[in-house]
Design a protein around this motif. Structure first.
Motif: not given
Length: 266
Positions: A98-99, A101-102, A105-106
């Protein structure tokens, strides 16, 4: 009777019947007891042995059962610990995913924002250059042909302001065009609404010969009604068009690529 029977020392003492009976009874009882014991011994050997050995076997069984229970409990504990470790590892992996992917995304959002800013800056710079080119090109358009009308000059001035823009099939400006969209946009500046595609533009006005061209005439390549390319005559044997992806918007000489025909809409 013996001849010595009357001598007391030679006579055997008489045993009374009661003593004999007693002795016989005792002897019989002893023998009976021995007989009974002898007879009962082999028959009762296994039960006696079982009675003696049972406590030892029971103790061994309890010890083995205890060890088995402890082993089972240890296995259960090990499995539970392994399950907890696996769950913790899975959770950590999910958190890391998740980290990541985040972070991606950023990063993508940042890159898009920067690309947008660059595009906006380039558009402003291009618009500024286009404005400068329009100002510089306007006088030269009238000098391209002595008989250019005001509308034709305006059309040519718009076209020259787009010099250097990219050719992109299907694009309609402001910084990229295909051949027919550039022609359409140029004539729109003087209130002439042309069709969008080159086939229709090739029959949109009065057909004129390529030997009698005027500034502002629409040139086409291919048959009338089936043309595959259009441009605008700007005088002195030259035309301006959105040529192809390699050239973009350029001025070219008709002698190098003669047009099939022309139409006049002004």
């Amino acid at each position: 009777m013996s001849h010595t029977a009357h001598i007391p020392s030679h006579r055997k003492p008489r045993r009374s019947a009661s003593k004999l009976a007693l002795r016989a009874g005792v002897a019989g009882g002893v023998l009976s007891t021995i007989a009974v014991a002898g007879a009962a011994g082999p028959a009762n050997a296994e039960p006696v042995t079982e009675t003696i050995e049972m406590p030892a076997l029971t103790g061994l069984s309890l010890s083995a059962a205890t060890q088995s229970a402890e082993a089972t409990q240890q296995v259960a504990l090990d499995l539970e610990l392994q399950a907890q470790e696996d769950a913790a590892a899975a959770k950590a992996a999910q958190t890391a995913k998740k980290a990541k992917a985040e972070a991606v995304r950023k990063a993508e959002a940042k890159e898009k924002a920067e690309a947008k800013e660059r595009a906006e800056a380039e558009a402003k710079e291009r618009a500024s250059r286009s404005s400068e080119r329009t100002t510089l090109s306007a006088p030269s358009s009238s000098s391209s042909s002595s008989n250019a009308s005001g509308s034709a000059a305006t059309v040519v001035a718009f076209l020259k302001a787009q010099l250097g823009d990219a050719y992109v099939m299907g694009a309609t400006g402001p910084n990229s065009w295909d051949c027919s969209s550039l022609v359409q946009a140029a004539f729109r500046t003087v209130g002439v609404d042309l069709p969008r595609v080159s086939q229709d533009q090739s029959v949109a006005g009065t057909q004129v010969g390529t030997s009698n061209l005027q500034v502002g005439d629409i040139l086409y390549w291919g048959g009338a009604g089936s043309a595959y390319h259009t441009g605008v005559y700007i005088g002195d044997g030259k035309y301006l068009d959105a040529a192809n992806p390699g050239k973009g918007v350029v001025i070219q000489d008709l002698s190098g690529y003669p047009a099939s025909g022309a139409v006049r809409v002004l």
